[in-house]
Write a protein that holds these residues in place. Structure first.
Motif, PDB file in Angstrom:
ATOM      1  N   HIS A  62     -15.298 -23.072  53.515  1.00 56.82           N
ATOM      2  CA  HIS A  62     -15.518 -22.276  54.636  1.00 56.82           C
ATOM      3  C   HIS A  62     -14.304 -21.968  55.511  1.00 56.82           C
ATOM      4  O   HIS A  62     -14.359 -23.058  56.088  1.00 56.82           O
ATOM      5  CB  HIS A  62     -17.056 -22.588  55.022  1.00 56.82           C
TER       6      HIS A  62
ATOM      7  N   VAL B  76     -12.452 -19.833  59.079  1.00 58.16           N
ATOM      8  CA  VAL B  76     -12.510 -19.049  59.905  1.00 58.16           C
ATOM      9  C   VAL B  76     -11.398 -19.089  60.749  1.00 58.16           C
ATOM     10  O   VAL B  76     -10.608 -19.963  60.889  1.00 58.16           O
ATOM     11  CB  VAL B  76     -13.765 -19.600  60.823  1.00 58.16           C
TER      12      VAL B  76
ATOM     13  N   THR C 103     -17.541 -25.284  66.739  1.00 56.96           N
ATOM     14  CA  THR C 103     -17.511 -25.279  65.312  1.00 56.96           C
ATOM     15  C   THR C 103     -17.636 -26.919  65.040  1.00 56.96           C
ATOM     16  O   THR C 103     -18.363 -27.210  63.982  1.00 56.96           O
ATOM     17  CB  THR C 103     -16.173 -24.881  64.580  1.00 56.96           C
TER      18      THR C 103
ATOM     19  N   TRP D 290     -14.531 -15.991  57.106  1.00 60.27           N
ATOM     20  CA  TRP D 290     -14.724 -15.160  58.378  1.00 60.27           C
ATOM     21  C   TRP D 290     -13.340 -14.731  59.073  1.00 60.27           C
ATOM     22  O   TRP D 290     -12.628 -15.713  59.633  1.00 60.27           O
ATOM     23  CB  TRP D 290     -15.413 -16.101  59.344  1.00 60.27           C
TER      24      TRP D 290
ATOM     25  N   TRP E 188     -21.256 -17.317  61.150  1.00 60.13           N
ATOM     26  CA  TRP E 188     -20.265 -18.517  60.690  1.00 60.13           C
ATOM     27  C   TRP E 188     -21.000 -19.797  61.066  1.00 60.13           C
ATOM     28  O   TRP E 188     -20.918 -20.573  60.130  1.00 60.13           O
ATOM     29  CB  TRP E 188     -19.088 -18.449  61.720  1.00 60.13           C
TER      30      TRP E 188
ATOM     31  N   TRP F  85     -19.726 -14.602  64.640  1.00 60.27           N
ATOM     32  CA  TRP F  85     -19.909 -15.917  65.108  1.00 60.27           C
ATOM     33  C   TRP F  85     -21.283 -16.607  64.964  1.00 60.27           C
ATOM     34  O   TRP F  85     -21.022 -17.775  64.184  1.00 60.27           O
ATOM     35  CB  TRP F  85     -19.401 -16.138  66.845  1.00 60.27           C
TER      36      TRP F  85
END
Length: 296
Positions: free
Chosen positions: A163, A165, A249, A187, A205, A202
């Protein structure tokens, strides 16, 4: 140990007796960088800069080490006559840290350390990646283990999925892999940073990483942040994440996921100002604090 990598303790903390709860382990590796140089000196610069980081963390409500033992250990020795021998050496170094029972935070060095770290991991992991680059190339300049291939090679090493970003620099082959490979969940920076729809992207995410099952390794290439925050990293790219995106995050990942290890990479010392290495030190400190919060 080579004098150029001699360093103190992370955050300037004193050595404490007892088994470590968290290990800070440096991997000063730089063999395949393709633009800016200097990542081999990045870990020691990050540790030096960490001595200026405030120890109070609002997530903990107290100062680090918050009753835990945070131990800075000797860096990886850099031995190996070939790239593969060095990656094997990184794997052995990583395996020793996992076997200690402490939570390892690896400081790099170029992002090419990641496949080596996973060689030492006792479990197959899902990756949470913050980065400007997808790192999904098959090869760069004929080298399949280039830092630009770190995620592709990590998937080869057995990573279950990624994953990622902050992505905003990638080639056609990587775009095709993002579209076609179910293991890759991306993302893009243009979406999460959009003035109009960024908040929604966001939120998606954060929700996505919150749903990850099984062990997770968190890998943070500091060029995932906007280039204004890390101007000395190997390939600074405009249009990136803010510091607070990275913090959220990290905190979300530790709150909801089984994070077994983390790395902060592509740290390059900045000569005119310590901004780049200090930003990296702040991120590594947040990882440490989030891990301690997760242990409570």
């Amino acid at each position: 140990m080579d004098d150029q990598f001699a360093e103190g303790n992370f955050l300037g903390l004193p050595d404490l007796e007892g088994d470590a709860d968290i290990i800070v382990a440096s991997i000063p590796y730089e063999l395949t960088t393709s633009y800016g140089q200097g990542t081999a000196q990045g870990p020691s610069a990050c540790i030096e800069a960490s001595g200026q980081v405030e120890l109070f963390d609002e997530l903990l409500g107290e100062e680090l080490p918050a009753g835990k033992v945070i131990r800075t250990i000797e860096p990886w020795n850099g031995e190996g006559d070939t790239l593969q021998q060095q990656l094997d050496g990184i794997g052995q170094y990583a395996a020793e840290q996992y076997a200690s029972g402490a939570f390892p935070v690896f400081l790099g060095g170029e992002h090419g350390i990641l496949p080596g770290i996973l060689r030492g991991s006792p479990q197959k992991v899902t990756l949470i990646q913050i980065d400007a680059h997808a790192d999904l190339r098959d090869e760069l300049d004929g080298e399949p283990y280039s830092h630009a291939c770190a995620i592709s090679r990590s998937l080869d090493e057995g990573a279950i999925a990624v994953h990622q970003v902050g992505i905003r620099a990638y080639c056609r082959q990587e775009a095709e892999m993002i579209d076609s490979d179910s293991r890759v969940n991306t993302w893009f920076a243009r979406d999460v940073m959009s003035p109009c729809s960024g908040a929604k992207a966001w939120s998606e995410w954060l929700d996505s990483i919150s749903q990850i099952q099984g062990p997770v390794h968190l890998t943070i290439d500091i060029d995932g942040l906007d280039g204004s925050l890390v101007p000395a990293t190997g390939t600074p790219v405009p249009g990136g994440l803010s510091f607070w995106h990275v913090v959220q995050t990290i905190e979300t990942a530790f709150e909801h996921c089984d994070i077994i290890s983390a790395d902060v990479n592509e740290i390059v010392p900045e000569e005119e100002t310590p901004l780049t290495q200090f930003t990296a030190a702040m991120i590594a400190t947040k990882i440490v604090a989030a891990r301690i919060a997760n242990m409570r």
